[in-house]
Write an enzyme that holds these catalytic residues in place. Structure first.
Site, PDB file in Angstrom:
ATOM      1  N   SER A 135       0.860  -1.185   0.000  1.00  0.00           N
ATOM      2  CA  SER A 135       0.000   0.000   0.000  1.00  0.00           C
ATOM      3  C   SER A 135       0.898   1.237   0.000  1.00  0.00           C
ATOM      4  O   SER A 135       1.868   1.301  -0.752  1.00  0.00           O
ATOM      5  CB  SER A 135      -0.943  -0.036   1.208  1.00  0.00           C
ATOM      6  OG  SER A 135      -1.782   1.095   1.231  1.00  0.00           O
ATOM      7  N   TYR A 149      -4.898   7.992  -6.348  1.00  0.00           N
ATOM      8  CA  TYR A 149      -3.952   7.041  -5.762  1.00  0.00           C
ATOM      9  C   TYR A 149      -4.417   6.613  -4.378  1.00  0.00           C
ATOM     10  O   TYR A 149      -4.447   5.411  -4.057  1.00  0.00           O
ATOM     11  CB  TYR A 149      -2.565   7.691  -5.691  1.00  0.00           C
ATOM     12  CG  TYR A 149      -1.479   6.757  -5.227  1.00  0.00           C
ATOM     13  CD1 TYR A 149      -0.957   5.793  -6.088  1.00  0.00           C
ATOM     14  CD2 TYR A 149      -0.973   6.831  -3.938  1.00  0.00           C
ATOM     15  CE1 TYR A 149       0.042   4.927  -5.667  1.00  0.00           C
ATOM     16  CE2 TYR A 149       0.025   5.969  -3.507  1.00  0.00           C
ATOM     17  CZ  TYR A 149       0.525   5.021  -4.371  1.00  0.00           C
ATOM     18  OH  TYR A 149       1.506   4.169  -3.949  1.00  0.00           O
ATOM     19  N   LYS A 153      -5.573   2.829  -2.773  1.00  0.00           N
ATOM     20  CA  LYS A 153      -4.842   2.240  -1.651  1.00  0.00           C
ATOM     21  C   LYS A 153      -5.733   2.134  -0.405  1.00  0.00           C
ATOM     22  O   LYS A 153      -5.634   1.158   0.356  1.00  0.00           O
ATOM     23  CB  LYS A 153      -3.589   3.058  -1.346  1.00  0.00           C
ATOM     24  CG  LYS A 153      -2.536   3.017  -2.465  1.00  0.00           C
ATOM     25  CD  LYS A 153      -2.070   1.602  -2.770  1.00  0.00           C
ATOM     26  CE  LYS A 153      -0.891   1.569  -3.729  1.00  0.00           C
ATOM     27  NZ  LYS A 153      -0.451   0.193  -4.045  1.00  0.00           N
TER      28      LYS A 153
END
Length: 278
Positions: A135, A149, A153
């Site tokens: 992650s 992004y 994650k």
């Protein structure tokens, strides 16, 4: 956990390559799952007989089951799965189109989820295994420019946390790794993607993009030390669910947790007032 078989996606560079080297140095066997087999030719030649290269794009769901079957046919087991393949996409939330957000979700969530599902039956049969989810510190808190992004994650971490509780009884551990800036290829122009900020976001998001571009090659984090830290966590008697990596991640995550706890406390009365009266 001696003589393990590791399956590592994105093994050609960054954390994937460092983990592959560390596993090989420990005497383990590595299966490098990469889009371009030639990208790990040097690894394959240097560790002949202890590394297998499997061509796999983690977003190609039609290929995943057959790729895992090939690995199991050759090695009969998978002890450590590392879902490492990924990239950066930086831009304002309003500017990133749906197709780019969906493509990143395929890479960071749906691909790892499909690979994990394909591996789990064998790990359950073995009664052991570890799943390492790469992650980011941005998987626990966010800031301007990384909405896409962080979304992917955050999703990976939520999925993996539930998974960890479901599979622990089978002897399978899930480790979520949350690095800060590391000297990998992540910030290189051919890996990280910048969406041009529209005028309202040019100043704030633009500054983040410039900072990330300028950080390439000077990040504080050492990926080889990160690999060693991951192995230390996996081999601990009580391994963690989450492992922050690097000073920036450790400091930023601690600050984020403190802010979240303070906000929760400040709004405690309002939160508790939403139930039916006792």
């Amino acid at each position: 956990m001696s003589q393990r078989v590791w399956l590592i996606t994105g093994a050609s560079a960054g954390f994937g390559r460092s983990l592959a080297n560390a596993a090989l140095a420990a005497g383990d066997t590595v299966v490098a799952a990469v889009r371009r087999p030639e990208s790990v030719k040097d690894l394959a030649e240097a560790a002949a007989g202890r590394i297998t290269v499997v061509e796999l794009d983690v977003t190609d769901n039609a290929r995943i089951d057959s790729a895992i079957a090939e690995v199991l046919d050759q090695h009969d087991r998978i002890d450590v799965l590392v879902n490492n393949a990924g990239k950066g996409l930086i831009g304002a939330a309003e500017d990133i189109p749906d197709e780019e957000l969906r493509a990143l979700m395929d890479l960071h969530l749906f691909g790892p989820a499909a690979i994990t599902r394909a591996v789990l039956p064998r790990m359950r049969a073995q009664g052991s295994g570890a799943i390492v989810q790469l992650s980011s510190q941005a998987g626990r808190y966010s800031f301007p420019g990384i909405s896409a992004y962080s979304a992917t994650k955050f999703a990976l971490e939520g999925w993996s946390e539930a998974l960890s509780l479901e599979v622990a009884k089978f002897g399978i551990h899930v480790l979520i790794v949350e690095p800060g800036p590391f000297r990998t290829s992540f910030n290189e122009p051919n890996v990280i993607e910048f969406t041009e900020p529209s005028e309202p976001y040019r100043e704030g998001v633009g500054a983040v993009q410039t900072a990330l571009a300028n950080a390439n090659g000077v990040q504080a984090g050492d990926p080889d030390r990160a690999a060693a830290a991951i192995i230390t966590a996996l081999e601990a008697e009580n391994p963690p669910l989450r492992l922050a990596l690097g000073n920036e991640a450790a400091d930023s995550l601690a600050e984020s947790y403190d802010k979240a706890k303070a906000e929760l406390a400040a709004w405690d009365a309002v939160a508790r007032g939403a139930d039916y009266p006792a």
